[in-house]
Scaffold this motif. Sequence first.
Motif, short mmCIF file in Angstrom:
data_model
loop_
_atom_site.label_atom_id
_atom_site.label_comp_id
_atom_site.label_asym_id
_atom_site.label_seq_id
_atom_site.Cartn_x
_atom_site.Cartn_y
_atom_site.Cartn_z
N ARG A 60 0.84 -1.20 0.00
CA ARG A 60 0.00 0.00 0.00
C ARG A 60 0.88 1.25 0.00
O ARG A 60 1.83 1.35 0.77
N ALA A 61 0.55 2.19 -0.87
CA ALA A 61 1.30 3.45 -0.96
C ALA A 61 0.36 4.54 -1.43
O ALA A 61 -0.74 4.27 -1.94
N ASP A 62 0.81 5.80 -1.25
CA ASP A 62 -0.02 6.91 -1.73
C ASP A 62 -0.16 6.85 -3.25
O ASP A 62 -1.19 7.21 -3.80
N ALA A 63 0.88 6.39 -3.92
CA ALA A 63 0.86 6.19 -5.37
C ALA A 63 2.03 5.29 -5.72
O ALA A 63 2.91 5.04 -4.89
N PHE A 64 2.05 4.79 -6.94
CA PHE A 64 3.13 3.91 -7.39
C PHE A 64 3.67 4.41 -8.72
O PHE A 64 2.92 4.90 -9.57
N CYS A 65 4.98 4.29 -8.90
CA CYS A 65 5.55 4.58 -10.20
C CYS A 65 5.63 3.27 -11.01
O CYS A 65 5.41 2.18 -10.49
N HIS A 66 5.97 3.41 -12.28
CA HIS A 66 5.89 2.31 -13.22
C HIS A 66 6.78 1.13 -12.80
O HIS A 66 7.97 1.30 -12.56
N ASN A 67 6.18 -0.05 -12.70
CA ASN A 67 6.85 -1.30 -12.34
C ASN A 67 7.29 -1.38 -10.87
O ASN A 67 7.99 -2.32 -10.48
N MET A 68 6.87 -0.43 -10.04
CA MET A 68 7.35 -0.38 -8.65
C MET A 68 6.97 -1.63 -7.85
O MET A 68 7.83 -2.24 -7.20
N VAL A 69 5.70 -2.02 -7.89
CA VAL A 69 5.28 -3.17 -7.08
C VAL A 69 5.97 -4.44 -7.55
O VAL A 69 6.51 -5.21 -6.74
N ARG A 70 5.99 -4.68 -8.85
CA ARG A 70 6.57 -5.92 -9.36
C ARG A 70 8.08 -5.98 -9.14
O ARG A 70 8.65 -7.06 -8.97
N SER A 71 8.74 -4.81 -9.11
CA SER A 71 10.17 -4.78 -8.81
C SER A 71 10.44 -5.05 -7.34
O SER A 71 11.37 -5.78 -6.98
N LEU A 72 9.64 -4.45 -6.47
CA LEU A 72 9.79 -4.70 -5.03
C LEU A 72 9.57 -6.18 -4.72
O LEU A 72 10.33 -6.79 -3.96
N VAL A 73 8.53 -6.75 -5.30
CA VAL A 73 8.25 -8.17 -5.10
C VAL A 73 9.42 -9.01 -5.59
O VAL A 73 9.86 -9.95 -4.91
N GLY A 74 9.95 -8.69 -6.75
CA GLY A 74 11.07 -9.45 -7.29
C GLY A 74 12.28 -9.42 -6.38
O GLY A 74 12.94 -10.45 -6.17
N ALA A 75 12.59 -8.24 -5.81
CA ALA A 75 13.73 -8.13 -4.90
C ALA A 75 13.50 -8.95 -3.64
O ALA A 75 14.41 -9.65 -3.16
N LEU A 76 12.30 -8.90 -3.11
CA LEU A 76 12.02 -9.61 -1.86
C LEU A 76 11.96 -11.13 -2.06
O LEU A 76 12.31 -11.89 -1.15
N LEU A 77 11.56 -11.57 -3.23
CA LEU A 77 11.59 -13.01 -3.51
C LEU A 77 13.03 -13.53 -3.51
O LEU A 77 13.28 -14.66 -3.07
N PHE A 78 13.97 -12.72 -3.97
CA PHE A 78 15.38 -13.12 -3.94
C PHE A 78 15.88 -13.25 -2.50
O PHE A 78 16.78 -14.05 -2.22
N VAL A 79 15.32 -12.47 -1.60
CA VAL A 79 15.64 -12.63 -0.18
C VAL A 79 14.99 -13.90 0.36
O VAL A 79 15.62 -14.69 1.07
N GLY A 80 13.73 -14.10 -0.01
CA GLY A 80 12.99 -15.26 0.48
C GLY A 80 13.58 -16.59 0.07
O GLY A 80 13.51 -17.57 0.82
N ASP A 81 14.20 -16.64 -1.10
CA ASP A 81 14.77 -17.92 -1.56
C ASP A 81 16.24 -18.08 -1.16
O ASP A 81 16.88 -19.07 -1.50
N GLY A 82 16.78 -17.08 -0.44
CA GLY A 82 18.13 -17.19 0.09
C GLY A 82 19.23 -16.73 -0.84
O GLY A 82 20.41 -16.79 -0.48
N HIS A 83 18.87 -16.22 -2.03
CA HIS A 83 19.90 -15.79 -2.97
C HIS A 83 20.49 -14.42 -2.61
O HIS A 83 21.59 -14.09 -3.07
N ARG A 84 19.77 -13.64 -1.81
CA ARG A 84 20.25 -12.33 -1.37
C ARG A 84 20.02 -12.16 0.12
O ARG A 84 19.04 -12.71 0.67
N PRO A 85 20.87 -11.38 0.80
CA PRO A 85 20.69 -11.16 2.24
C PRO A 85 19.51 -10.22 2.52
O PRO A 85 19.04 -9.51 1.63
N VAL A 86 19.09 -10.21 3.78
CA VAL A 86 17.92 -9.43 4.17
C VAL A 86 18.11 -7.93 3.91
O VAL A 86 17.15 -7.22 3.58
N ASP A 87 19.31 -7.42 4.02
CA ASP A 87 19.53 -5.99 3.86
C ASP A 87 19.71 -5.56 2.39
O ASP A 87 19.86 -4.38 2.10
N TRP A 88 19.69 -6.51 1.46
CA TRP A 88 19.96 -6.18 0.07
C TRP A 88 18.92 -5.25 -0.55
O TRP A 88 19.29 -4.25 -1.20
#
Length: 284
Positions: A202-230
């Motif tokens: 949830r946000a006041d507004a979103f820029c282009h591809n913002m949600v799908r990019s955030l999800v993509g980054a967090l999935l890399f954390v979830g699968d262990g390929h990137r650290p939590v702070d990445w």
Amino acid sequence: MSDEVEPGFVRVRLDLSYDGKDFSGWAKQARGQRTVQQEIEEALRTVTRSSETYELTVAGRTDAGVHARGQVAHVDLPEAVWAEHAEKLLRRLAGRLPHDVRVWKAEEAPAGFNARFSAIWRRYAYRVTDHPGGVDPLLRGHVLRYDWPLDVDAMNEAAEKLLGEHDFAAYCRKREGATTIRTLQHLGWERDASGIITATVRADAFCHNMVRSLVGALLFVGDGHRPVDWPAKVLAAGVRDSAVHVVRPHGLTLEEVAYPADELLAWRSREARNKRSLPGTGCC
């Protein structure tokens, strides 16, 4: 810029939903691809027997393949057209629109209402499953299959560091003249009993591809390929990172758009049009 409706017209709020699978996004396109906006505008013109097309303004311009359950739009109709068709508009639109888009409510909007600029937040959901058997066939058009086991706690820990007002340039496709400063109000993951993991954003507004990019980054954390702070480090860098994967659109749904009290609609619309800058930057 004023949100006053032209004399002789009525501003009508439309609440709608659609399955984005066969649409090339919300907005009309010059190349003639099928879009949600085009389908609804053509249906409105047909059912009101109008000689011209009345253009819609939408709360969130979803991309190709993205779904919506709680989309909001407005259209300014001549007073005579609205008076003649208001009571039967929903039923007539249901008979004219294709089955993958529905209008659920059509009512006169309060003064100052603008579907896009009056909104105080938009809420999206992205759904994914890491079940080794894949996606339920009945949900395959709305849930992403992920091949690696996902650690929901790690994704939530990483998500917390992204909340607040930031320049999300690292997670957006830049558009000329548009700011990438946004206030991310909520970002969290939850696994339900069936194994589907839903990210609520949830946000006041979103820029282009913002949600799908955030999800993509967090999935890399979830699968262990990137650290939590990445993901937070990517955000702080302020530039697009080729390692951030923009996930497929079919898992994303616009769930809800919120508006302030009626007396604050015009104020919110003016406020949202102002380009923002972060403290100390002096520019947008």
